[in-house]
Scaffold this motif. Structure first.
Motif, PDB file in Angstrom:
ATOM      1  N   THR A   1      -5.145  -3.404  -3.336  1.00  0.00           N
ATOM      2  CA  THR A   1      -4.750  -2.360  -4.281  1.00  0.00           C
ATOM      3  C   THR A   1      -5.898  -1.780  -5.088  1.00  0.00           C
ATOM      4  O   THR A   1      -5.727  -0.752  -5.750  1.00  0.00           O
TER       5      THR A   1
ATOM      6  N   ARG B   1       0.835  -1.217   0.000  1.00  0.00           N
ATOM      7  CA  ARG B   1       0.000   0.000   0.000  1.00  0.00           C
ATOM      8  C   ARG B   1       0.866   1.263   0.000  1.00  0.00           C
ATOM      9  O   ARG B   1       0.511   2.262  -0.624  1.00  0.00           O
TER      10      ARG B   1
ATOM     11  N   ARG C   1      -1.686  -5.794 -12.281  1.00  0.00           N
ATOM     12  CA  ARG C   1      -0.469  -5.459 -11.537  1.00  0.00           C
ATOM     13  C   ARG C   1       0.718  -6.295 -12.009  1.00  0.00           C
ATOM     14  O   ARG C   1       1.845  -5.806 -12.113  1.00  0.00           O
TER      15      ARG C   1
ATOM     16  N   SER D   1       5.284  -4.560  -4.255  1.00  0.00           N
ATOM     17  CA  SER D   1       4.689  -3.251  -4.528  1.00  0.00           C
ATOM     18  C   SER D   1       4.835  -2.901  -6.006  1.00  0.00           C
ATOM     19  O   SER D   1       5.610  -3.526  -6.733  1.00  0.00           O
TER      20      SER D   1
END
Length: 393
Positions: free
Chosen positions: A221, A157, A228, A189
């Motif tokens: 997310t 995050r 992603r 990430s």
């Protein structure tokens, strides 16, 4: 070497040629002809030459843990941080791991697998270990290393970047292997995934394997796991069992293809990948056998299972040639290598089927026979780079 009087599944369309001759020079296939002239000729009457299988996704590091854990969730078995697999590997002697990896390579060879792509855990040490296991094996390998660095939800995050020391470690790993095999987007990430995209070698990543992984990505997310995963600019995605239509459209546009592992997904009670849906979205699809811990590295069984379960779930006919292409030709296309096809200029990898084997004769449809009738007992010999590495002709 000249192979004469041989049946061949030729070219990227796997055209069945009942009888021909084909020259092998400098480890590559030459032109296919109907005549024999010059060179050492080997009479291959009664044999069918099939392009070597390209097993596009394996984890042979867990060969020591066959059927060690049969119950529990997918995460409890193979999660990269807390799964049983990781505990077993950490508590195993390296020489034992290397010995069982070598056994798996021999098992693949006997079954017509001439190239395999391995997602190698264990960082630099893991890469060195598989290289040791492969040092005396003729099988072709594509080893995709991995940085043993995983982020939690808060780090994802906060978009926490990769640390400097980890960047240096990754550089060392990639120096000794063929590319990067990332566990998944849910352990990294956006910043880390984008850093991985700078890798100049092959890049691949697991994606949308389970309903849980898809749900976690959305929860943490707000984006799909596949969306992603594409941040690493992968050459291919692995699994995609629960990818949405929009995910598949993105995959078709931004990758070379998808690798599915149907028997492993079924063994983990996580559904069956819908390759027809992937194909209709414009994706090139290839096959892998995944973790040796839960599945045998057998492309013959993989094809048979996928063909029948797809027809059973879709209740429609599936051309067995399409399945065979996924096990051979498509792997070469996704890797960008001249393998997986018997044609001029391609590496002379293949295996020789005894057309008179008791379970095959008479062969009316060679593609169907290969997909759902052939066992390793019908494989007379296996060839890599023009050299017979198993059996004899």
């Amino acid at each position: 070497m000249l192979l004469k009087n041989i049946s061949i599944l030729y070219g990227k369309d796997l055209k069945y040629v009942p009888s021909a001759s084909i020259q092998i020079t400098n480890q590559k296939f030459g032109k296919m002809t109907s005549s024999v002239s010059g060179g050492k000729a080997v009479d291959c009457e009664g044999l069918l030459l099939v392009p070597g299988f390209v097993n596009m996704h394996t984890h042979i590091g867990d060969s020591i843990a066959k059927d060690a854990v049969l119950s529990g969730t997918v995460d409890s078995k193979i999660h990269p941080i807390f799964g049983a697999k990781q505990r077993i590997l950490k508590n195993s002697m390296p020489e034992h791991l290397a010995s069982f990896m070598k056994n798996t390579c021999y098992s693949m060879l006997k079954k017509g697998i001439t190239t395999f792509v391995d997602f190698r855990e264990g960082g630099l040490e893991g890469v060195h270990l598989i290289k040791k296991a492969l040092s005396t094996m003729p099988i072709r390998s594509v080893v995709l290393g991995r940085l043993e660095y995983y982020q939690d939800k808060d780090q994802i995050r906060k978009n926490t970047p990769l640390r400097t020391n980890d960047k240096k470690t990754l550089t060392k790993i990639l120096r000794h292997c063929d590319g990067l095999g990332v566990s998944g987007a849910n352990e990294n990430s956006d910043s880390v995934l984008q850093y991985y995209s700078k890798t100049g070698k092959i890049r691949a990543i697991h994606s949308s394997e389970t309903t849980q992984s898809v749900r976690v990505s959305k929860m943490v997310t707000g984006r799909s796991e596949t969306e992603r995963a594409l941040a690493i600019k992968p050459h291919f995605l692995v699994h995609m069992t629960f990818a949405s239509n929009s995910d598949l459209a993105l995959a078709a546009k931004k990758t070379r293809g998808i690798v599915i592992c149907p028997r492993a997904n079924a063994a983990l009670a996580e559904g069956i990948p819908d390759f027809m849906k992937m194909r209709n979205a414009g994706c090139t699809v290839a096959i892998g056998t995944d973790n040796v811990m839960v599945n045998s590295p057998d492309m013959l069984k993989e094809m048979d299972y996928l063909w029948k379960v797809t027809m059973g779930t879709h209740r429609t006919g599936v051309d067995p040639k399409e399945i065979l292409k996924m096990a051979t030709v498509n792997g070469g296309i996704i890797l960008g290598k001249k393998i997986g096809s018997v044609e001029e200029g391609y590496l002379a990898d293949g295996f020789f089927i005894d057309k008179h084997a008791v379970d095959l004769e008479p062969i009316h449809n060679p593609h169907a026979s290969l997909v759902h009738r052939v066992t390793e007992h019908a494989i007379r010999a296996v060839m890599i780079g023009g050299q017979i590495v198993h059996g004899k002709i």
